[in-house]
Motif scaffolding. Structure first.
Motif, PDB file in Angstrom:
ATOM      1  N   THR A 294      33.285  28.994  35.856  1.00 57.14           N
ATOM      2  CA  THR A 294      32.218  29.547  36.683  1.00 57.14           C
ATOM      3  C   THR A 294      31.553  30.671  35.906  1.00 57.14           C
ATOM      4  O   THR A 294      32.196  31.661  35.561  1.00 57.14           O
ATOM      5  CB  THR A 294      32.780  30.076  38.018  1.00 57.14           C
ATOM      6  N   GLU A 295      30.281  30.505  35.604  1.00 55.56           N
ATOM      7  CA  GLU A 295      29.591  31.438  34.711  1.00 55.56           C
ATOM      8  C   GLU A 295      28.211  31.756  35.259  1.00 55.56           C
ATOM      9  O   GLU A 295      27.596  30.957  35.976  1.00 55.56           O
ATOM     10  CB  GLU A 295      29.476  30.822  33.303  1.00 55.56           C
ATOM     11  N   ASP A 296      27.728  32.949  34.913  1.00 58.10           N
ATOM     12  CA  ASP A 296      26.380  33.365  35.284  1.00 58.10           C
ATOM     13  C   ASP A 296      25.402  32.853  34.225  1.00 58.10           C
ATOM     14  O   ASP A 296      25.489  33.245  33.058  1.00 58.10           O
ATOM     15  CB  ASP A 296      26.317  34.892  35.375  1.00 58.10           C
ATOM     16  N   PRO A 297      24.464  31.962  34.579  1.00 56.86           N
ATOM     17  CA  PRO A 297      23.512  31.441  33.585  1.00 56.86           C
ATOM     18  C   PRO A 297      22.693  32.551  32.933  1.00 56.86           C
ATOM     19  O   PRO A 297      22.353  32.453  31.743  1.00 56.86           O
ATOM     20  CB  PRO A 297      22.620  30.499  34.408  1.00 56.86           C
ATOM     21  N   ASN A 298      22.353  33.607  33.690  1.00 59.35           N
ATOM     22  CA  ASN A 298      21.586  34.706  33.095  1.00 59.35           C
ATOM     23  C   ASN A 298      22.379  35.385  31.981  1.00 59.35           C
ATOM     24  O   ASN A 298      21.815  35.754  30.943  1.00 59.35           O
ATOM     25  CB  ASN A 298      21.223  35.735  34.168  1.00 59.35           C
ATOM     26  N   ALA A 299      23.698  35.535  32.189  1.00 65.18           N
ATOM     27  CA  ALA A 299      24.542  36.165  31.172  1.00 65.18           C
ATOM     28  C   ALA A 299      24.600  35.302  29.910  1.00 65.18           C
ATOM     29  O   ALA A 299      24.592  35.823  28.786  1.00 65.18           O
ATOM     30  CB  ALA A 299      25.944  36.406  31.722  1.00 65.18           C
ATOM     31  N   VAL A 300      24.658  33.981  30.072  1.00 69.15           N
ATOM     32  CA  VAL A 300      24.656  33.082  28.915  1.00 69.15           C
ATOM     33  C   VAL A 300      23.366  33.252  28.120  1.00 69.15           C
ATOM     34  O   VAL A 300      23.377  33.341  26.888  1.00 69.15           O
ATOM     35  CB  VAL A 300      24.827  31.619  29.377  1.00 69.15           C
ATOM     36  N   GLU A 323      20.490  32.923  40.440  1.00 64.10           N
ATOM     37  CA  GLU A 323      21.199  33.762  41.396  1.00 64.10           C
ATOM     38  C   GLU A 323      22.636  33.283  41.522  1.00 64.10           C
ATOM     39  O   GLU A 323      22.883  32.126  41.838  1.00 64.10           O
ATOM     40  CB  GLU A 323      20.508  33.714  42.763  1.00 64.10           C
ATOM     41  N   GLY A 324      23.568  34.158  41.259  1.00 60.19           N
ATOM     42  CA  GLY A 324      24.977  33.790  41.359  1.00 60.19           C
ATOM     43  C   GLY A 324      25.448  33.031  40.133  1.00 60.19           C
ATOM     44  O   GLY A 324      24.849  33.098  39.053  1.00 60.19           O
ATOM     45  N   ASP A 361      18.183  22.267  40.838  1.00 58.82           N
ATOM     46  CA  ASP A 361      18.524  22.296  39.418  1.00 58.82           C
ATOM     47  C   ASP A 361      18.288  23.691  38.857  1.00 58.82           C
ATOM     48  O   ASP A 361      17.714  24.573  39.510  1.00 58.82           O
ATOM     49  CB  ASP A 361      17.723  21.250  38.630  1.00 58.82           C
ATOM     50  N   LEU A 362      18.774  23.872  37.632  1.00 58.60           N
ATOM     51  CA  LEU A 362      18.580  25.117  36.897  1.00 58.60           C
ATOM     52  C   LEU A 362      18.107  24.761  35.496  1.00 58.60           C
ATOM     53  O   LEU A 362      18.604  23.806  34.900  1.00 58.60           O
ATOM     54  CB  LEU A 362      19.876  25.928  36.853  1.00 58.60           C
ATOM     55  N   ARG A 363      17.124  25.529  34.979  1.00 65.42           N
ATOM     56  CA  ARG A 363      16.523  25.190  33.698  1.00 65.42           C
ATOM     57  C   ARG A 363      16.588  26.371  32.732  1.00 65.42           C
ATOM     58  O   ARG A 363      16.150  27.472  33.081  1.00 65.42           O
ATOM     59  CB  ARG A 363      15.061  24.771  33.884  1.00 65.42           C
ATOM     60  N   PHE A 364      17.129  26.111  31.542  1.00 68.24           N
ATOM     61  CA  PHE A 364      17.005  27.026  30.413  1.00 68.24           C
ATOM     62  C   PHE A 364      15.750  26.598  29.641  1.00 68.24           C
ATOM     63  O   PHE A 364      15.697  25.481  29.127  1.00 68.24           O
ATOM     64  CB  PHE A 364      18.233  26.971  29.508  1.00 68.24           C
ATOM     65  N   VAL A 365      14.758  27.476  29.564  1.00 63.14           N
ATOM     66  CA  VAL A 365      13.464  27.122  28.977  1.00 63.14           C
ATOM     67  C   VAL A 365      13.271  27.905  27.682  1.00 63.14           C
ATOM     68  O   VAL A 365      13.321  29.144  27.680  1.00 63.14           O
ATOM     69  CB  VAL A 365      12.307  27.414  29.947  1.00 63.14           C
ATOM     70  N   VAL A 366      13.060  27.179  26.580  1.00 61.93           N
ATOM     71  CA  VAL A 366      12.803  27.778  25.270  1.00 61.93           C
ATOM     72  C   VAL A 366      11.376  27.417  24.876  1.00 61.93           C
ATOM     73  O   VAL A 366      11.028  26.229  24.794  1.00 61.93           O
ATOM     74  CB  VAL A 366      13.802  27.268  24.209  1.00 61.93           C
ATOM     75  N   GLU A 367      10.549  28.442  24.609  1.00 61.25           N
ATOM     76  CA  GLU A 367       9.155  28.223  24.247  1.00 61.25           C
ATOM     77  C   GLU A 367       8.866  28.902  22.914  1.00 61.25           C
ATOM     78  O   GLU A 367       9.432  29.959  22.601  1.00 61.25           O
ATOM     79  CB  GLU A 367       8.226  28.786  25.322  1.00 61.25           C
ATOM     80  N   ASP A 368       7.983  28.294  22.116  1.00 57.27           N
ATOM     81  CA  ASP A 368       7.590  28.884  20.833  1.00 57.27           C
ATOM     82  C   ASP A 368       6.097  28.693  20.620  1.00 57.27           C
ATOM     83  O   ASP A 368       5.425  27.983  21.383  1.00 57.27           O
ATOM     84  CB  ASP A 368       8.401  28.283  19.680  1.00 57.27           C
ATOM     85  N   ASP A 369       5.569  29.329  19.577  1.00 59.72           N
ATOM     86  CA  ASP A 369       4.141  29.220  19.251  1.00 59.72           C
ATOM     87  C   ASP A 369       3.915  28.339  18.026  1.00 59.72           C
ATOM     88  O   ASP A 369       2.916  28.476  17.324  1.00 59.72           O
ATOM     89  CB  ASP A 369       3.549  30.612  19.012  1.00 59.72           C
ATOM     90  N   GLY A 370       4.869  27.427  17.773  1.00 57.14           N
ATOM     91  CA  GLY A 370       4.745  26.533  16.623  1.00 57.14           C
ATOM     92  C   GLY A 370       3.766  25.395  16.866  1.00 57.14           C
ATOM     93  O   GLY A 370       2.992  25.401  17.835  1.00 57.14           O
TER      94      GLY A 370
END
Length: 437
Positions: A294-300, A323-324, A361-370
């Motif tokens: 059980t982990e906090d996604p924000n902390a990751v 949240e949570g 769902d929960l999304r980790f979003v990585v964006e770049d200017d490439g």
């Protein structure tokens, strides 16, 4: 033509099975109540009313045969008590009145009018629980009233209550039986879903023969996959040892050469070492040993950002909406984000990592200017060893095309997926690692 009906049907197996059970029970009760009971009691009503018609006809005959009103009253007065009738002669005219919802009254009135010629009015409403009849006789208007129960069968409350109680009891029994039958299916679904996320939960065969057969097939499949992963991991351990040993000897040999002669060779050996590490990392992605926690996604996300910003602050922190906590393999998720952020830094100057929440769902979003990846090539980009020279500038890095494939494997092991798009803020590539909650 019945597609609209699907929107109102239950989605779950419990709801659909309950609907299959309840609809026939309710339909049978309605058919029995409306068709059989109504017709049966209508026939009884006709019989009872016909008996009253005979009595009324006799009274009318006595009144009309009398020479004057006094003789008429004298002829019918002794009959009022034995026949349970209230007779008034002469009387005021009677007005017909009947409730719209009183279906039995229609049958009573029809039988009375068919059997009594001098009947002028039938009133069911003025006096409660009474039927008032108005007659035109040779001596004036005559009013006769009697209890409604004499012409209408009592509503079968006991039968209806018994039917409702029995139907409810049988529905409860059927539900309990159904729950016992559906429980093994739900346990099998949970075990399959957990295994799809890389978790092995205990499961034992139970339920009907067909469910046991499906469960046994699932256990056999899970055992084969686990055995294949174990064999693959053992093979990779040997490959890792066999490949690293000659690379180490080559590095030692190169260290003895002159610096001007070893520069190019050292670069080739380093590229080979990175290639071996990338390949082993990809092959080991579905055999992770870290446990679900059980982990906090924000902390990751913060740990990944801090790791890349130790030397230079090129990774920005976006919105952290989680949240949570949630169940995940934190080491695997961090590894996937390392690959995604590393690729973004290789091809762009600005990178942002965000954590967004959606519906379920929960999304980790990585964006770049490439330069990004064209829409038609995004499916190819997720394949192992894919190098899209036309889309991404390969001169900016020495990747071997495994970063997205490793992240995609980790996402699938959590029951999620990788989604590629275009960043609205940076104009480059947007990668979403989507996990179900």
């Amino acid at each position: 033509m019945f597609k609209w009906l699907k929107n109102y049907m239950p989605r779950g197996l419990y709801g659909r099975a309950a609907l299959i059970l309840i609809v026939p029970i309710v339909t049978i009760q309605l058919v029995v109540s409306v068709v059989f009971i109504q017709r049966h009691f209508n026939r009884i009503t006709v019989q009872m009313t016909s008996a009253v018609v005979v009595e009324m006809a006799y009274l009318l005959q006595q009144v009309n045969d009398a020479p004057n009103p006094v003789a008429a009253r004298a002829a019918i007065s002794p009959l009022g008590v034995p026949l349970a009738l209230q007779i008034a002669l002469p009387s005021d005219p009677v007005k017909s009145d009947r409730a719209i919802t009183d279906f039995t009254a229609r049958v009573v009135e029809r039988v009375l009018r068919e059997g009594l010629v001098n009947l002028s009015a039938v009133d069911f409403e003025t006096v409660q629980a009474k039927v008032v009849l108005g007659f035109d006789t040779r001596h004036g208007h005559m009013r006769i009233s009697f209890d409604r129960a004499r012409v209408s069968a009592t509503n079968p409350h006991q039968l209806l209550v018994l039917m409702a109680a029995t139907g409810f009891l049988m529905t409860v029994i059927a539900y309990l039986f159904l729950r016992n039958q559906l429980r093994p299916i739900r346990r099998l679904a949970r075990a399959a879903e957990a295994f799809g996320k890389g978790q092995v939960v205990p499961y034992r065969l139970s339920g009907a023969t067909e469910v046991r057969a499906a469960g046994k097939a699932f256990l056999d499949m899970r055992a084969r996959i686990e055995r294949q992963i174990e064999q693959r991991t053992m093979m990779l351990s040997g490959v890792s040892h066999d490949l690293r040993t000659p690379l180490t000897r080559m590095k030692l040999s190169l260290s003895m050469l002159e610096e001007k002669d070893r520069t190019e060779l050292e670069r080739d050996v380093e590229d080979m070492s990175q290639l071996v590490d990338s390949f082993l990392s990809f092959a080991r992605s579905d055999a992770e040993s870290d446990q679900t926690e059980t982990e906090d996604p924000n902390a990751v996300a913060r740990r990944v950002i801090a790791k890349f910003n130790r030397t230079e602050s090129r990774v920005k922190t976006g919105e952290l909406e989680a949240e949570g906590t949630m169940r995940m393999r934190p080491a695997s998720i961090e590894r996937a984000l390392d690959n995604l952020v590393g690729n973004a830094l290789r091809y762009g100057d600005q990178v942002r990592l965000s954590v967004l929440t959606g519906r379920g769902d929960l999304r980790f979003v990585v964006e770049d200017d490439g330069p990004g990846i064209p829409a038609k090539m995004r499916g190819e980009a997720l394949k192992p060893f894919a190098r899209l020279d036309a889309a991404r500038n390969q001169n900016k890095g020495s990747g071997v095309g495994l970063g997205l494939a490793i992240a995609s494997d980790i996402a699938r092991s959590h029951g999620g997926h990788i989604r590629l798009g275009e960043s609205e803020d940076f104009g480059g590539l947007k990668i979403e690692l989507v996990l179900p909650r």
